[in-house]
Design a protein around this motif. Sequence first.
Motif, PDB file in Angstrom:
ATOM      1  N   ASN A  98       0.625  -1.619   0.248  1.00  0.00           N
ATOM      2  CA  ASN A  98      -0.426   0.211  -0.122  1.00  0.00           C
ATOM      3  C   ASN A  98       0.902   1.426  -0.435  1.00  0.00           C
ATOM      4  O   ASN A  98       0.507   2.152  -0.451  1.00  0.00           O
ATOM      5  N   ILE A  99       2.230   1.657   0.501  1.00  0.00           N
ATOM      6  CA  ILE A  99       3.069   1.980   0.752  1.00  0.00           C
ATOM      7  C   ILE A  99       3.611   2.577  -0.211  1.00  0.00           C
ATOM      8  O   ILE A  99       3.834   3.811  -0.915  1.00  0.00           O
ATOM      9  N   ASN A 100       4.369   1.726  -0.858  1.00  0.00           N
ATOM     10  CA  ASN A 100       4.663   1.488  -2.492  1.00  0.00           C
ATOM     11  C   ASN A 100       3.823   2.447  -3.382  1.00  0.00           C
ATOM     12  O   ASN A 100       3.613   3.138  -4.351  1.00  0.00           O
ATOM     13  N   HIS A 101       2.381   1.283  -3.315  1.00  0.00           N
ATOM     14  CA  HIS A 101       1.537   2.267  -4.602  1.00  0.00           C
ATOM     15  C   HIS A 101       1.016   3.567  -3.909  1.00  0.00           C
ATOM     16  O   HIS A 101       1.433   4.343  -5.384  1.00  0.00           O
ATOM     17  N   ARG A 102       1.288   4.277  -2.374  1.00  0.00           N
ATOM     18  CA  ARG A 102       0.948   5.349  -3.081  1.00  0.00           C
ATOM     19  C   ARG A 102       1.936   5.858  -3.311  1.00  0.00           C
ATOM     20  O   ARG A 102       1.803   8.073  -3.434  1.00  0.00           O
ATOM     21  N   TYR A 103       3.063   6.095  -2.816  1.00  0.00           N
ATOM     22  CA  TYR A 103       4.193   6.891  -2.892  1.00  0.00           C
ATOM     23  C   TYR A 103       4.503   6.752  -4.989  1.00  0.00           C
ATOM     24  O   TYR A 103       4.751   7.962  -5.329  1.00  0.00           O
ATOM     25  N   ASN A 104       3.862   5.432  -5.506  1.00  0.00           N
ATOM     26  CA  ASN A 104       4.406   5.708  -6.881  1.00  0.00           C
ATOM     27  C   ASN A 104       3.054   6.424  -7.518  1.00  0.00           C
ATOM     28  O   ASN A 104       3.751   7.272  -8.571  1.00  0.00           O
ATOM     29  N   GLU A 105       1.290   6.549  -6.699  1.00  0.00           N
ATOM     30  CA  GLU A 105       1.500   7.560  -7.130  1.00  0.00           C
ATOM     31  C   GLU A 105       1.821   8.954  -6.900  1.00  0.00           C
ATOM     32  O   GLU A 105       0.854   9.410  -7.867  1.00  0.00           O
ATOM     33  N   GLU A 106       1.717   9.402  -5.320  1.00  0.00           N
ATOM     34  CA  GLU A 106       2.466  10.870  -5.547  1.00  0.00           C
ATOM     35  C   GLU A 106       3.783  11.214  -5.938  1.00  0.00           C
ATOM     36  O   GLU A 106       4.088  12.232  -6.763  1.00  0.00           O
ATOM     37  N   LYS A 107       4.734  10.175  -7.536  1.00  0.00           N
ATOM     38  CA  LYS A 107       5.998  10.480  -7.764  1.00  0.00           C
ATOM     39  C   LYS A 107       4.738  10.801  -9.037  1.00  0.00           C
ATOM     40  O   LYS A 107       5.318  11.866  -9.199  1.00  0.00           O
ATOM     41  N   LYS A 149       1.781  12.271  -9.883  1.00  0.00           N
ATOM     42  CA  LYS A 149       1.025  13.479 -10.198  1.00  0.00           C
ATOM     43  C   LYS A 149       2.654  14.826  -9.876  1.00  0.00           C
ATOM     44  O   LYS A 149       2.291  15.140 -10.475  1.00  0.00           O
TER      45      LYS A 149
END
Length: 72
Positions: free
Chosen positions: A22-31, A33
């Motif tokens: 979940n953390i990796n997924h959110r990090y990739n989304e923010e990256k 953006k």
Amino acid sequence: MAAAAAEVNNIKESLRRNLYANINHRYNEEKEKSNFMKSYIKRFRNEQKEETNRTRSEEHTSELQSRQYLVC
């Protein structure tokens, strides 16, 4: 008792993996953006430069080319 402890450890490990995923997924989304915003800002700045270059009048250009502005 050992089976229960093993089951608890399996559950903990599963939760840990899900949390990291979940953390990796959110990090990739923010990256993504962030990269989008960087490219948007760069494109906007380029458009502003182009617009500035286009709006310079002929009079202004000829003034800059007059003798008083020449540097020798």
